[in-house]
Design a protein around this motif. Structure first.
Motif, short mmCIF file in Angstrom:
data_model
loop_
_atom_site.label_atom_id
_atom_site.label_comp_id
_atom_site.label_asym_id
_atom_site.label_seq_id
_atom_site.Cartn_x
_atom_site.Cartn_y
_atom_site.Cartn_z
N ASN A 38 24.64 31.53 -47.28
CA ASN A 38 25.68 30.84 -46.50
C ASN A 38 27.11 31.17 -46.86
O ASN A 38 28.02 30.74 -46.15
CB ASN A 38 25.49 29.32 -46.66
N LYS A 65 30.16 27.47 -43.90
CA LYS A 65 29.38 26.85 -42.83
C LYS A 65 29.32 25.35 -43.03
O LYS A 65 29.31 24.88 -44.18
CB LYS A 65 27.96 27.42 -42.81
N GLU A 73 24.51 23.72 -40.50
CA GLU A 73 24.21 25.12 -40.19
C GLU A 73 23.80 25.92 -41.41
O GLU A 73 23.49 27.11 -41.32
CB GLU A 73 25.43 25.78 -39.54
N ARG A 96 21.44 27.20 -44.52
CA ARG A 96 20.02 27.35 -44.86
C ARG A 96 19.89 27.20 -46.38
O ARG A 96 20.51 27.93 -47.15
CB ARG A 96 19.49 28.71 -44.43
N GLY A 134 20.01 20.94 -43.39
CA GLY A 134 20.48 22.16 -42.76
C GLY A 134 19.49 22.73 -41.77
O GLY A 134 18.71 22.00 -41.15
N LYS A 135 19.51 24.04 -41.61
CA LYS A 135 18.62 24.70 -40.64
C LYS A 135 17.51 25.46 -41.36
O LYS A 135 17.64 25.85 -42.53
CB LYS A 135 19.41 25.66 -39.76
#
Length: 381
Positions: A124, A129, A133, A135, A207-208
């Motif tokens: 990231n 971010k 968003e 990871r 997060g994602k």
């Protein structure tokens, strides 16, 4: 994390070079070679020539869409395995000298957490971010956590209990994945959307996720990865055993490796080999292959004494985490273009141009690592 210009005794929980096992440093460098761009050689050949052997190698240097096993799937668990191999060499002497286990444990945990943080940064950037968003699952994070728990098991449970932990984890993970129902899917559905591992990733990870509904470096699937490191620890105890001859050690490791590969093929029938889920059968096949590779490198280098060629890989293996993360701040492609681009563009052969472009980039990375190697500068976490 620090840069050091000395070559001290291997730090606890640190998969750093071990002087008595040049084969381990070489194997680590061989493993990292493919990550730092070695795979691009075969991608370039496959794209520009369509040669059958190049297409085969390029295919082996990709991951299956879901179930299955290819050579590229071995790179990650092999690194975890090697971190385990170094553990008996770094821990046994300290334990025998009566060093405080809690102090050793703090070093182990500190390194594990540091690798998790580095993995998040690699994914990231730094404050680039929003939380939603980002990871959080990562290769470095899994290496940190799985290696940490394996070393803590070895530190506090001892050798024999570690073997029990190994099989309890593998069988327990199999049982959980097959028996615990997932809302809307039921139990034992091993698809990306319906597996227990993916469900817990969506439920618990902030997060994602890398694959939207699943993360290949998620939470639950990190647990069986501990077993790759535990198997490496076992291999390290075999190699460290002074009462065994080198040939007996090799026979032991080769036999065990073949047994695990056989077990993986049987287990695959009911619990498919799957890197994304890090299934128990995946642990067995990657563990078996890791044992065989370690045996081969140990026999060639430490037993037969063929060492001159090892410099090609040891300079990589001794700074493996550094080269893995270096792409964040160093553009080796631009450096390669500066030194070799003018020559390469005048060549007529498209395949040769493609391969030399990759080799130029690899050479710049290797030269960078070789400079650090000659200065005895290594990144230590």
């Amino acid at each position: 994390m620090s840069l050091t210009s000395t070559v001290p005794e291997p730090e606890v929980a640190q998969p750093v070079p071990i002087k008595r096992l040049l084969s381990l440093d070489t194997l680590r460098g061989f493993d990292m070679f493919w990550i730092m761009g070695g795979d691009e050689i075969f991608y370039a050949l496959a794209k520009t020539t369509s040669w059958s052997w190049a297409l085969f190698m390029a295919d082996q240097l990709t991951h299956p869409a879901w179930n299955g096993f290819r050579f590229y799937d071995l790179i990650f668990p092999l690194f975890l395995f090697m971190a385990g191999v170094s553990t008996p060499f770094s821990l046994d002497g300290r334990i025998a000298r009566g060093e405080d286990k809690s102090k050793l444990a703090r070093k182990i945990v500190s390194r594990g957490i540091t690798l998790v943080i580095l993995g998040i940064i690699l994914n990231n950037g730094i404050f680039q971010k929003p939380l939603a968003e980002m990871r959080f699952g990562s290769v470095l994070g899994r290496i940190g956590l799985a290696g940490m728990f394996a070393q803590l098991i070895y530190l506090y449970a001892g050798k024999r209990a570690s073997y029990v932990w190994f099989f309890v984890i593998l069988l327990g993970y199999w049982a959980a994945m097959m028996l615990i129902p997932v809302p809307g899917c039921g139990a034992g559905v091993l698809t990306m959307e319906c597996s227990l591992a993916g469900y817990l990733d969506r439920l618990l990870m902030p997060g994602k996720l890398y694959l939207t509904v699943h993360d290949p470096e998620g939470l639950l699937s990190t647990i069986p990865a501990i077993c790759n490191a535990l198997l490496g620890i076992y291999a390290g105890t075999v190699l460290k055993n002074q009462s065994k001859t080198a040939s007996r050690k090799i026979i032991h490791l080769v036999g065990l490796g073949l047994a695990f590969i056989g077990l993986s093929l049987l287990w695959d029938v009911v619990f498919p080999i799957n890197k994304n889920l890090w299934t128990s059968s995946f642990v067995c096949v990657t563990g078996g292959c890791s044992l065989l590779l370690l045996s081969i490198f140990y026999w060639i280098i430490d037993v037969k004494g063929y060492k001159k060629w090892t410099i090609l890989f040891t300079v990589i293996g001794m700074n493996s985490i550094l080269i893995y993360m270096s792409g964040l701040v160093v553009s080796f492609e631009h450096a390669s273009e500066f030194f070799f681009g003018g020559l390469i563009k005048h060549l007529d052969s498209v395949p040769l141009k493609a391969v030399l472009t990759v080799l130029g980039m690899l050479f710049m990375k290797w030269l960078f690592l070789y400079f650090l190697y000659t200065k005895k500068v290594f990144l230590r976490v």
